[in-house]
Design a protein around this motif. Structure first.
Motif, mmCIF file in Angstrom:
data_model
loop_
_atom_site.group_PDB
_atom_site.id
_atom_site.type_symbol
_atom_site.label_atom_id
_atom_site.label_comp_id
_atom_site.label_asym_id
_atom_site.label_seq_id
_atom_site.Cartn_x
_atom_site.Cartn_y
_atom_site.Cartn_z
ATOM 1 N N ASP A 139 0.808 -1.224 0.000
ATOM 2 C CA ASP A 139 0.000 0.000 0.000
ATOM 3 C C ASP A 139 0.842 1.276 0.000
ATOM 4 O O ASP A 139 0.305 2.378 -0.052
ATOM 5 N N THR A 140 2.185 1.146 0.010
ATOM 6 C CA THR A 140 3.057 2.318 -0.124
ATOM 7 C C THR A 140 3.670 2.396 -1.526
ATOM 8 O O THR A 140 4.432 3.305 -1.819
ATOM 9 N N LYS A 141 3.293 1.457 -2.401
ATOM 10 C CA LYS A 141 3.818 1.419 -3.768
ATOM 11 C C LYS A 141 3.003 2.373 -4.634
ATOM 12 O O LYS A 141 1.795 2.501 -4.467
ATOM 13 N N PHE A 142 3.686 3.053 -5.559
ATOM 14 C CA PHE A 142 2.987 3.942 -6.497
ATOM 15 C C PHE A 142 3.696 3.914 -7.851
ATOM 16 O O PHE A 142 4.849 3.488 -7.958
ATOM 17 N N ASP A 143 2.990 4.353 -8.885
ATOM 18 C CA ASP A 143 3.550 4.380 -10.233
ATOM 19 C C ASP A 143 4.284 5.700 -10.424
ATOM 20 O O ASP A 143 3.662 6.747 -10.600
ATOM 21 N N SER A 144 5.602 5.644 -10.417
ATOM 22 C CA SER A 144 6.418 6.857 -10.561
ATOM 23 C C SER A 144 6.678 7.195 -12.025
ATOM 24 O O SER A 144 7.147 8.295 -12.326
ATOM 25 N N GLY A 145 6.445 6.232 -12.926
ATOM 26 C CA GLY A 145 6.721 6.453 -14.332
ATOM 27 C C GLY A 145 8.191 6.328 -14.696
ATOM 28 O O GLY A 145 8.569 6.571 -15.831
ATOM 29 N N THR A 146 9.037 5.942 -13.746
ATOM 30 C CA THR A 146 10.478 5.862 -13.996
ATOM 31 C C THR A 146 10.914 4.525 -14.580
ATOM 32 O O THR A 146 12.017 4.419 -15.101
ATOM 33 N N GLY A 147 10.069 3.493 -14.450
ATOM 34 C CA GLY A 147 10.449 2.169 -14.930
ATOM 35 C C GLY A 147 10.972 1.250 -13.853
ATOM 36 O O GLY A 147 11.363 0.118 -14.130
ATOM 37 N N PRO A 175 10.104 -0.106 -9.643
ATOM 38 C CA PRO A 175 9.093 -0.053 -8.581
ATOM 39 C C PRO A 175 9.447 1.047 -7.577
ATOM 40 O O PRO A 175 10.612 1.199 -7.201
ATOM 41 N N SER A 176 8.431 1.806 -7.182
ATOM 42 C CA SER A 176 8.653 2.946 -6.289
ATOM 43 C C SER A 176 7.693 2.904 -5.110
ATOM 44 O O SER A 176 6.527 2.520 -5.261
ATOM 45 N N TYR A 177 8.181 3.335 -3.967
ATOM 46 C CA TYR A 177 7.430 3.304 -2.709
ATOM 47 C C TYR A 177 7.644 4.636 -1.994
ATOM 48 O O TYR A 177 8.699 5.250 -2.142
ATOM 49 N N PHE A 178 6.657 5.069 -1.178
ATOM 50 C CA PHE A 178 6.850 6.341 -0.486
ATOM 51 C C PHE A 178 7.348 6.187 0.942
ATOM 52 O O PHE A 178 7.750 7.175 1.554
ATOM 53 N N LYS A 179 7.391 4.957 1.480
ATOM 54 C CA LYS A 179 8.027 4.764 2.792
ATOM 55 C C LYS A 179 8.249 3.281 3.059
ATOM 56 O O LYS A 179 7.476 2.430 2.627
ATOM 57 N N GLY A 204 8.680 12.312 -4.320
ATOM 58 C CA GLY A 204 7.580 11.364 -4.221
ATOM 59 C C GLY A 204 6.271 12.018 -3.782
ATOM 60 O O GLY A 204 6.216 13.223 -3.534
ATOM 61 N N PRO A 205 5.238 11.214 -3.649
ATOM 62 C CA PRO A 205 3.917 11.720 -3.272
ATOM 63 C C PRO A 205 3.786 11.950 -1.765
ATOM 64 O O PRO A 205 4.639 11.527 -0.987
ATOM 65 N N LYS A 206 2.717 12.589 -1.374
ATOM 66 C CA LYS A 206 2.381 12.737 0.047
ATOM 67 C C LYS A 206 2.019 11.364 0.565
ATOM 68 O O LYS A 206 1.590 10.521 -0.204
ATOM 69 N N GLY A 245 6.592 12.555 0.662
ATOM 70 C CA GLY A 245 7.329 13.292 -0.363
ATOM 71 C C GLY A 245 8.553 12.545 -0.866
ATOM 72 O O GLY A 245 9.366 13.097 -1.595
ATOM 73 N N LEU A 246 8.682 11.270 -0.485
ATOM 74 C CA LEU A 246 9.845 10.466 -0.868
ATOM 75 C C LEU A 246 9.486 9.461 -1.952
ATOM 76 O O LEU A 246 8.344 9.005 -2.053
ATOM 77 N N ARG A 247 10.497 9.102 -2.752
ATOM 78 C CA ARG A 247 10.352 8.057 -3.772
ATOM 79 C C ARG A 247 11.511 7.089 -3.606
ATOM 80 O O ARG A 247 12.636 7.364 -3.995
ATOM 81 N N TYR A 248 11.235 5.942 -2.998
ATOM 82 C CA TYR A 248 12.219 4.868 -2.888
ATOM 83 C C TYR A 248 12.157 4.115 -4.211
ATOM 84 O O TYR A 248 11.208 3.376 -4.475
#
Length: 182
Positions: free
Chosen positions: A109-117, A119-123, A161-163, A166-169
């Motif tokens: 539930d912390t994963k989001f689509d960053s568009g970078t190619g 997998p990205s997570y906010f925490k 990253g998103p709220k 504000g981070l993108r792992y």
């Protein structure tokens, strides 16, 4: 010839997003060194003490345990090509783990689509699950993300990253495992 320049430009533009080729190395005694031989830092402070992890293995042991791709990313601090990893578009509910040691790192539930190619997570699940180290390679300063249990390279964290954080792992799929939620 024009297509060569366009392709080269696209490749170079994708590197700062999450890419990494010339990364800090880990000395046999556990000291993290950048390509210039400068000791790495953790959380902005020079790490004068050696990095220690709960799980330590020799290079030979890691090579026996991991696939060549996993070894390249997790132990040699490489990067898989953008949009190639199995978890980039992964949508199942569960927990993403370290592929080397099984440490639980990020909840789905912390994963989001960053568009970078990648997998990205906010925490992360907790600040103990991952460590953040200063990476001064490739002529820039970035924050490397490693597994808090075995020290395996996972990727980098950025402040775009998103709220709520504000981070993108930004991580490599090959460095991850997944436990599906029942």
């Amino acid at each position: 010839m024009k297509m060569f320049y366009v392709y080269t430009l696209l490749v170079l533009l994708s590197l700062p997003a999450c890419g990494q080729q010339d990364q800090p190395t880990t000395e046999a005694d556990g000291t993290m060194l950048t390509s210039a031989g400068v000791e790495a830092t953790q959380n902005g402070n020079t790490n004068k003490s050696k990095q220690s992890y709960e799980i330590t293995k020799t290079d030979a042991e890691w090579k026996r345990q991991l696939t060549p791709e996993q070894y390249y990313v997790l132990r040699q601090k490489g990067t898989e090509p953008a949009f190639s990893g199995k978890y980039n578009d992964h949508k199942e509910k569960g927990v993403y783990t370290c592929a080397a040691c099984g440490n639980e790192l990020f909840a789905s539930d912390t994963k989001f689509d960053s568009g970078t190619g990648w997998p990205s997570y906010f925490k992360p699940i907790s600040s103990k699950q991952v460590r953040e180290l200063t990476d001064r390679s490739m002529g820039m300063v970035r924050t490397e993300v490693v597994c808090g249990r075995c020290g395996g390279h996972l990727g980098h964290v950025f402040d775009d990253g998103p709220k709520p954080t504000g981070l993108r792992y930004c991580l490599n799929s090959v460095a991850l495992g997944f436990k599906k939620r029942e």
